[in-house]
Scaffold this motif. Structure first.
Motif, PDB file in Angstrom:
ATOM      1  N   SER A 154       0.864  -1.178   0.000  1.00  0.00           N
ATOM      2  CA  SER A 154       0.000   0.000   0.000  1.00  0.00           C
ATOM      3  C   SER A 154       0.903   1.230   0.000  1.00  0.00           C
ATOM      4  N   TYR A 155       0.317   2.392  -0.291  1.00  0.00           N
ATOM      5  CA  TYR A 155       1.096   3.632  -0.249  1.00  0.00           C
ATOM      6  C   TYR A 155       1.600   3.890   1.168  1.00  0.00           C
ATOM      7  N   ASP A 156       0.748   3.532   2.140  1.00  0.00           N
ATOM      8  CA  ASP A 156       1.124   3.726   3.553  1.00  0.00           C
ATOM      9  C   ASP A 156       2.422   3.001   3.893  1.00  0.00           C
ATOM     10  N   GLN A 157       2.598   1.827   3.308  1.00  0.00           N
ATOM     11  CA  GLN A 157       3.821   1.071   3.579  1.00  0.00           C
ATOM     12  C   GLN A 157       5.055   1.888   3.143  1.00  0.00           C
ATOM     13  N   LEU A 158       4.934   2.566   2.000  1.00  0.00           N
ATOM     14  CA  LEU A 158       6.043   3.393   1.499  1.00  0.00           C
ATOM     15  C   LEU A 158       6.309   4.560   2.459  1.00  0.00           C
ATOM     16  N   VAL A 159       5.227   5.194   2.911  1.00  0.00           N
ATOM     17  CA  VAL A 159       5.358   6.328   3.832  1.00  0.00           C
ATOM     18  C   VAL A 159       6.023   5.862   5.133  1.00  0.00           C
ATOM     19  N   ARG A 160       5.622   4.682   5.603  1.00  0.00           N
ATOM     20  CA  ARG A 160       6.231   4.131   6.829  1.00  0.00           C
ATOM     21  C   ARG A 160       7.727   3.887   6.623  1.00  0.00           C
ATOM     22  N   LYS A 161       8.076   3.356   5.464  1.00  0.00           N
ATOM     23  CA  LYS A 161       9.495   3.077   5.189  1.00  0.00           C
ATOM     24  C   LYS A 161      10.296   4.386   5.131  1.00  0.00           C
ATOM     25  N   ALA A 162       9.670   5.431   4.587  1.00  0.00           N
ATOM     26  CA  ALA A 162      10.353   6.734   4.528  1.00  0.00           C
ATOM     27  C   ALA A 162      10.553   7.278   5.948  1.00  0.00           C
ATOM     28  N   LYS A 163       9.524   7.114   6.806  1.00  0.00           N
ATOM     29  CA  LYS A 163       9.629   7.582   8.206  1.00  0.00           C
ATOM     30  C   LYS A 163      10.733   6.810   8.928  1.00  0.00           C
ATOM     31  N   ASP A 164      10.788   5.497   8.699  1.00  0.00           N
ATOM     32  CA  ASP A 164      11.830   4.663   9.337  1.00  0.00           C
ATOM     33  C   ASP A 164      13.227   5.140   8.932  1.00  0.00           C
ATOM     34  N   ALA A 165      13.378   5.445   7.623  1.00  0.00           N
ATOM     35  CA  ALA A 165      14.698   5.897   7.133  1.00  0.00           C
ATOM     36  C   ALA A 165      15.042   7.252   7.752  1.00  0.00           C
ATOM     37  N   GLU A 166      14.034   8.110   7.827  1.00  0.00           N
ATOM     38  CA  GLU A 166      14.228   9.443   8.428  1.00  0.00           C
ATOM     39  C   GLU A 166      14.726   9.280   9.870  1.00  0.00           C
ATOM     40  N   GLU A 167      14.066   8.366  10.590  1.00  0.00           N
ATOM     41  CA  GLU A 167      14.423   8.104  11.984  1.00  0.00           C
ATOM     42  C   GLU A 167      15.868   7.584  12.093  1.00  0.00           C
ATOM     43  N   LYS A 168      16.176   6.614  11.219  1.00  0.00           N
ATOM     44  CA  LYS A 168      17.486   5.954  11.253  1.00  0.00           C
ATOM     45  C   LYS A 168      18.623   6.959  11.035  1.00  0.00           C
ATOM     46  N   PHE A 169      18.388   7.925  10.134  1.00  0.00           N
ATOM     47  CA  PHE A 169      19.481   8.841   9.778  1.00  0.00           C
ATOM     48  C   PHE A 169      19.340  10.211  10.440  1.00  0.00           C
ATOM     49  N   ARG A 170      18.426  10.316  11.424  1.00  0.00           N
ATOM     50  CA  ARG A 170      18.222  11.605  12.102  1.00  0.00           C
ATOM     51  C   ARG A 170      19.544  12.145  12.644  1.00  0.00           C
ATOM     52  N   GLY A 171      19.786  13.443  12.365  1.00  0.00           N
ATOM     53  CA  GLY A 171      20.972  14.101  12.915  1.00  0.00           C
ATOM     54  C   GLY A 171      22.269  13.725  12.220  1.00  0.00           C
ATOM     55  N   GLN A 172      22.187  13.012  11.136  1.00  0.00           N
ATOM     56  CA  GLN A 172      23.420  12.686  10.400  1.00  0.00           C
ATOM     57  C   GLN A 172      23.186  12.804   8.889  1.00  0.00           C
ATOM     58  N   GLU A 173      24.284  12.812   8.146  1.00  0.00           N
ATOM     59  CA  GLU A 173      24.171  12.856   6.687  1.00  0.00           C
ATOM     60  C   GLU A 173      23.582  11.527   6.201  1.00  0.00           C
ATOM     61  N   VAL A 174      22.681  11.601   5.230  1.00  0.00           N
ATOM     62  CA  VAL A 174      22.101  10.365   4.684  1.00  0.00           C
ATOM     63  C   VAL A 174      23.147   9.722   3.767  1.00  0.00           C
ATOM     64  N   PRO A 175      23.564   8.479   4.078  1.00  0.00           N
ATOM     65  CA  PRO A 175      24.597   7.870   3.231  1.00  0.00           C
ATOM     66  C   PRO A 175      24.033   7.383   1.899  1.00  0.00           C
TER      67      PRO A 175
END
Ligand SMILES: Cc1cc2nc3c(=O)[nH]c(=O)nc-3n(C[C@H](O)[C@H](O)[C@H](O)COP(=O)(O)O)c2cc1C
Length: 224
Positions: A154-175
């Protein structure tokens, strides 16, 4: 945008005006198709045409089934034409099996088309990282979130994955994701098409002459 280009856009609703376009003479086109491409690309960027860097990329699977989609041209140099994408996508599965591609640029208001055919190779991770870090943070996160071309619940799954990535890389450069990077299309054939009145269009084809890596080109004019 020049006044003439504005006039062309307005009067033709972006379709260009036959007769206002100058032809493509061999003498003017020269012997180096990369130089000519850069001159046409610069002209396209100044012409007001929407997304001048958008181009069609055609690939084929190992059994010869073609597929095509739009990508953005992010660089042109002595190696060839560069675009960036997800290495696990459908296009890259094709390119892994059959490392040849065709590109088409179309600049409506200028009545110009360029067709490029060649072999492909990946850019190095270092070069991909340099480009990746010029992208906005949102696009960088999006690259991590999207398993491009794979089925999504679902589209929601994509949004969740984007939020997870945002969380994972918070405060650092996105590799740079290990599954993301560039391709260079090394041209073996480049065709320049200039629309002219009464469908008497110009078509100049540059083909590598002799040794594949020797930078000489044979130029042929084709019937429109
Ligand atoms: C104007 C335009 C530009 C695009 N640029 C890119 C691009 O540079 N890289 C990319 O991976 N996808 C780009 N896309 C999305 C692709 O067209 C395509 O949907 C995606 O790459 C998946 O293709 P595939 O499943 O054949 O691999 C663009 C789409 C449009 C409409």
């Amino acid at each position: 945008m020049s006044l003439l280009d504005k006039l062309r856009l307005v009067l033709s609703l972006g379709q260009g005006i036959k007769g206002l376009t100058k032809g493509l003479a061999e003498a003017e086109a020269g012997t180096d198709p990369i130089e000519l491409f850069n001159a046409w690309f610069d002209r396209a960027k100044g012409s007001g045409v929407a997304l001048p860097e958008a181009m069609t990329l055609a690939t084929a699977s190992k059994d010869g089934a073609p597929s095509a989609r739009m990508v953005l041209l992010k660089g042109v140099d002595e190696r060839g034409f560069i675009f960036y994408t997800n290495y696990d996508s459908r296009k890259c599965r094709d390119l892994d099996e059959n490392p040849r591609a065709a590109l088409v640029c179309h600049w409506t208001v200028l009545q110009r088309q360029v067709r490029i055919e060649g072999t492909v190779e990946r850019t190095g991770a270092e070069e991909s990282a340099v480009y990746f870090h010029t992208r906005g943070r949102g696009s960088q996160i999006g690259a991590w979130a999207s398993a491009q071309s794979a089925a999504l619940e679902s589209y929601d799954q994509l949004v969740r994955k984007a939020k997870d990535a945002e969380e994972k890389f918070r405060g650092q450069e996105v590799p740079l994701p290990p599954f993301w990077g560039g391709y260079v299309v090394r041209p073996t054939r480049i065709e320049f098409w200039q629309g002219r009145a009464n469908r008497l269009h110009d078509r100049l084809v540059y083909e590598r002459d002799g040794d594949e890596w020797k930078l000489t080109w044979k130029v042929t004019r084709l019937n429109p």
